[in-house]
Design an enzyme around this catalytic site. Structure first.
Site, PDB file in Angstrom:
ATOM      1  N   ASN A   7       0.880  -1.180   0.000  1.00 13.30           N
ATOM      2  CA  ASN A   7       0.000   0.000   0.000  1.00 13.30           C
ATOM      3  C   ASN A   7       0.919   1.233   0.000  1.00 13.30           C
ATOM      4  O   ASN A   7       1.455   1.616   1.037  1.00 13.30           O
ATOM      5  CB  ASN A   7      -0.888  -0.033   1.251  1.00 13.30           C
ATOM      6  N   LYS A  14       3.298   0.800   3.117  1.00  6.18           N
ATOM      7  CA  LYS A  14       3.011  -0.282   4.070  1.00  6.18           C
ATOM      8  C   LYS A  14       3.133  -1.611   3.340  1.00  6.18           C
ATOM      9  O   LYS A  14       2.770  -1.700   2.161  1.00  6.18           O
ATOM     10  CB  LYS A  14       1.570  -0.154   4.575  1.00  6.18           C
ATOM     11  N   ARG A  91      -2.542  -2.158  -3.433  1.00  2.00           N
ATOM     12  CA  ARG A  91      -3.758  -1.384  -3.222  1.00  2.00           C
ATOM     13  C   ARG A  91      -3.700  -0.170  -4.154  1.00  2.00           C
ATOM     14  O   ARG A  91      -2.708   0.561  -4.167  1.00  2.00           O
ATOM     15  CB  ARG A  91      -3.840  -0.906  -1.780  1.00  2.00           C
ATOM     16  N   HIS A 180     -13.231   2.584   0.183  1.00  2.00           N
ATOM     17  CA  HIS A 180     -13.209   1.518   1.206  1.00  2.00           C
ATOM     18  C   HIS A 180     -13.839   0.234   0.667  1.00  2.00           C
ATOM     19  O   HIS A 180     -14.303  -0.613   1.442  1.00  2.00           O
ATOM     20  CB  HIS A 180     -14.011   1.909   2.471  1.00  2.00           C
ATOM     21  N   ARG A 241     -12.693  15.211   8.242  1.00  2.00           N
ATOM     22  CA  ARG A 241     -13.422  15.572   7.013  1.00  2.00           C
ATOM     23  C   ARG A 241     -14.882  15.903   7.335  1.00  2.00           C
ATOM     24  O   ARG A 241     -15.490  15.233   8.183  1.00  2.00           O
ATOM     25  CB  ARG A 241     -13.387  14.413   6.021  1.00  2.00           C
ATOM     26  N   ARG A 285     -11.138   8.581  20.987  1.00  2.00           N
ATOM     27  CA  ARG A 285     -10.800   8.346  22.400  1.00  2.00           C
ATOM     28  C   ARG A 285     -10.626   9.660  23.133  1.00  2.00           C
ATOM     29  O   ARG A 285     -11.112   9.834  24.253  1.00  2.00           O
ATOM     30  CB  ARG A 285      -9.526   7.497  22.508  1.00  2.00           C
ATOM     31  N   GLU A 334     -14.757  -1.129  15.348  1.00  2.00           N
ATOM     32  CA  GLU A 334     -14.273  -2.352  16.005  1.00  2.00           C
ATOM     33  C   GLU A 334     -14.062  -2.170  17.506  1.00  2.00           C
ATOM     34  O   GLU A 334     -14.125  -3.134  18.261  1.00  2.00           O
ATOM     35  CB  GLU A 334     -12.928  -2.781  15.375  1.00  2.00           C
ATOM     36  N   GLU A 384      -8.229  -5.649   4.960  1.00  2.00           N
ATOM     37  CA  GLU A 384      -8.082  -5.326   3.542  1.00  2.00           C
ATOM     38  C   GLU A 384      -6.876  -6.052   2.945  1.00  2.00           C
ATOM     39  O   GLU A 384      -6.900  -6.475   1.796  1.00  2.00           O
ATOM     40  CB  GLU A 384      -7.944  -3.814   3.377  1.00  2.00           C
TER      41      GLU A 384
HETATM   42  P1  AMP Z   1      -8.810   3.583  11.373  1.00  2.00           P
HETATM   43  O1  AMP Z   1      -8.836   4.774  10.468  1.00  2.00           O
HETATM   44  O2  AMP Z   1      -9.740   2.498  10.967  1.00  2.00           O
HETATM   45  O3  AMP Z   1      -7.425   3.109  11.677  1.00  2.00           O
HETATM   46  O4  AMP Z   1      -9.386   4.117  12.778  1.00  2.00           O
HETATM   47  C1  AMP Z   1      -8.658   4.991  13.577  1.00  2.00           C
HETATM   48  C2  AMP Z   1      -9.558   5.632  14.595  1.00  2.00           C
HETATM   49  O5  AMP Z   1     -10.187   4.633  15.421  1.00  2.00           O
HETATM   50  C3  AMP Z   1      -8.822   6.517  15.603  1.00  2.00           C
HETATM   51  O6  AMP Z   1      -8.637   7.807  15.121  1.00  2.00           O
HETATM   52  C4  AMP Z   1      -9.769   6.501  16.777  1.00  2.00           C
HETATM   53  O7  AMP Z   1     -10.648   7.583  16.639  1.00  2.00           O
HETATM   54  C5  AMP Z   1     -10.554   5.225  16.659  1.00  2.00           C
HETATM   55  N1  AMP Z   1     -10.299   4.296  17.760  1.00  2.00           N
HETATM   56  C6  AMP Z   1      -9.318   3.388  17.884  1.00  2.00           C
HETATM   57  N2  AMP Z   1      -9.429   2.724  19.063  1.00  2.00           N
HETATM   58  C7  AMP Z   1     -10.520   3.227  19.706  1.00  2.00           C
HETATM   59  C8  AMP Z   1     -11.156   2.971  20.952  1.00  2.00           C
HETATM   60  N3  AMP Z   1     -10.727   2.049  21.788  1.00  2.00           N
HETATM   61  N4  AMP Z   1     -12.254   3.704  21.252  1.00  2.00           N
HETATM   62  C9  AMP Z   1     -12.706   4.644  20.409  1.00  2.00           C
HETATM   63  N5  AMP Z   1     -12.152   4.923  19.215  1.00  2.00           N
HETATM   64  C10 AMP Z   1     -11.068   4.232  18.863  1.00  2.00           C
END
Ligand code: AMP
Length: 398
Positions: A7, A14, A91, A180, A241, A285, A334, A384
């Site tokens: 990627n 990556k 990717r 996505h 965004r 978070r 997740e 992915e």
């Molecule tokens: P991604 O773009 O799929 O890697 O998601 C990243 C985002 O997931 C981070 O910016 C966080 O806002 C969110 N995230 C990760 N772990 C947690 C958690 N335990 N609780 C709430 N949000 C989380």
């Protein structure tokens, strides 16, 4: 088969070396600061190895070479020779209307990916650079392109057309593409597996909620609607965004502050979303911590996000004439039980009943709806890279 998944970004790359049969991740890592100086982080999950190296990476070719060196290293490598790599899966963000599926990379395919550069001026050039670097360093190893947009090419005209003069679609390809796609495809397929039903008997709404977020309606295995559009700026409010907004706002703000269109889009892409509303962070978070301490803007940023997820779930159920399952995935989907609960509650009228205990799960596959919920709600970590490796093995194996 051993598949190297790549990627490539403009200054980063990556990688994962995967076994397409066992689905084991043999090694993975990240090259950063390509074109500046160069740093490689290399991990071998089975041996709990994590190594960091400063390596000169003037171009992506040196980055790929450093990855290959790490993979065959006697100390922290996982293969004896680069010849063990059967194929490379790349990717690629935008396949336009040319690609509804992953493809073996040929000269014609490269030309078509280059033709999509105007549609993804930040991403496709970096993806192309990554492919060319691999071709330079790895010679004749077969390579496959897996597109973020491909899965959504099944959307019907009524869903992908914007209500603009038709010539902008015909001449300029202005339409909804969606992104996505690899994630939506992976989790919808896993959802069918977990429910023990063929995907062509299911109506699934997949919610990819991360730093970038999108929702898709997957009807009988085909994407029929999705929230991102011509670019990944559309749809839900995201980390930074804005998501959907009234285009008239652009004119109003540009006139008021004397902004250029680039300055305006910078605000929409980088300073908006839950960061913009909360003023705290783009990370859920941080926003949740601030909300707990009584920060109103943090609270309303979360509510705004959850409300928009719920609204689209309702809309997509209407678009498909029903829904059998809702899937949550990606960083927020997740890990964040509260957001899932808030987005899915209030949907009891359409047969969604959450199980609060089951929902109290993080990062692993689970059914999080109550046993008597008509609509099943699932938590499925996205993968992915596995999807890219699987497609690559399948295409190269043919
Ligand atoms: P991604 O773009 O799929 O890697 O998601 C990243 C985002 O997931 C981070 O910016 C966080 O806002 C969110 N995230 C990760 N772990 C947690 C958690 N335990 N609780 C709430 N949000 C989380």
């Amino acid at each position: 088969m051993k598949i190297l998944v790549i990627n490539a970004g403009s200054s980063s790359l990556k990688y994962q070396l995967m076994d397409s049969v066992t689905h084991d991740v043999l090694a993975k890592g990240l090259c950063e600061r390509i074109g500046i100086d160069g740093r490689l982080t290399h991990k071998v999950p089975a041996k709990d190895i994590k190594k960091e190296f400063e390596i000169s990476m003037p171009t992506h070719a040196e980055a790929i070479q450093s990855v290959l060196d790490a993979l065959v290293s006697p100390e922290h490598g996982v293969i004896a020779s680069v010849k063990e790599i059967d194929a490379v899966g790349h990717r690629v963000v935008h396949g336009g209307e040319s690609f509804a599926q992953s493809v073996l990379i040929t000269d014609d395919v490269m030309k078509a990916i280059e033709d999509c550069i105007p549609l993804a001026p930040l991403h496709n050039p970096a993806n192309i650079t990554g492919i060319k670097a691999c071709q330079k360093v790895m010679g004749n190893v077969p390579m496959v392109a897996v597109f973020d947009t491909a899965f959504h090419q099944t959307m019907p005209e009524k869903a992908y057309l914007y209500a603009l003069p038709y010539e902008y679609y015909e001449n300029d390809k202005v339409r909804r593409y969606g992104f996505h796609g690899t994630s939506h495809r992976y989790v919808s397929a896993r959802c069918a597996d977990m429910l023990g039903k063929p995907i062509d008997q299911l109506k699934i709404i997949t919610c990819h909620l991360g730093n970038g977020s999108s929702i898709a309606a997957v009807d009988h295995g085909k994407s029929v609607e999705t929230s991102m559009g011509f670019t990944p700026l559309a749809g839900l409010p995201m980390g930074t965004r804005s998501g959907d907004l009234d285009a008239g706002i652009l004119q109003y703000l540009m006139n008021k502050y004397g902004w250029s269109i680039d300055e305006c889009l910078n605000v929409l892409n980088k300073k908006s979303g839950v960061l913009g509303i909360s003023g705290v962070s783009s990370d859920f978070r941080d926003i949740e911590s601030a909300a707990k301490e009584g920060n109103h803007r943090a609270e309303v940023a979360l509510e705004c996000f959850q409300y928009n997820v719920k609204k689209l779930i309702g809309a997509y159920a209407a678009a498909m004439g029903g829904v059998d399952a809702i899937v949550f995935t990606a960083g927020v989907g997740e890990n964040d039980a509260k957001t899932r609960m808030a987005a899915a509650s209030g949907l009891e009228f359409m047969g969604v009943k959450m199980d609060p205990d089951a929902n109290n799960t993080r990062g692993k596959e689970a059914v999080i709806s109550a046993p008597d919920s008509k609509v099943k709600v699932l938590l499925i970590p996205t993968d992915e890279e596995l999807m890219i490796a699987t497609d690559t093995a399948e295409i190269v194996g043919k």
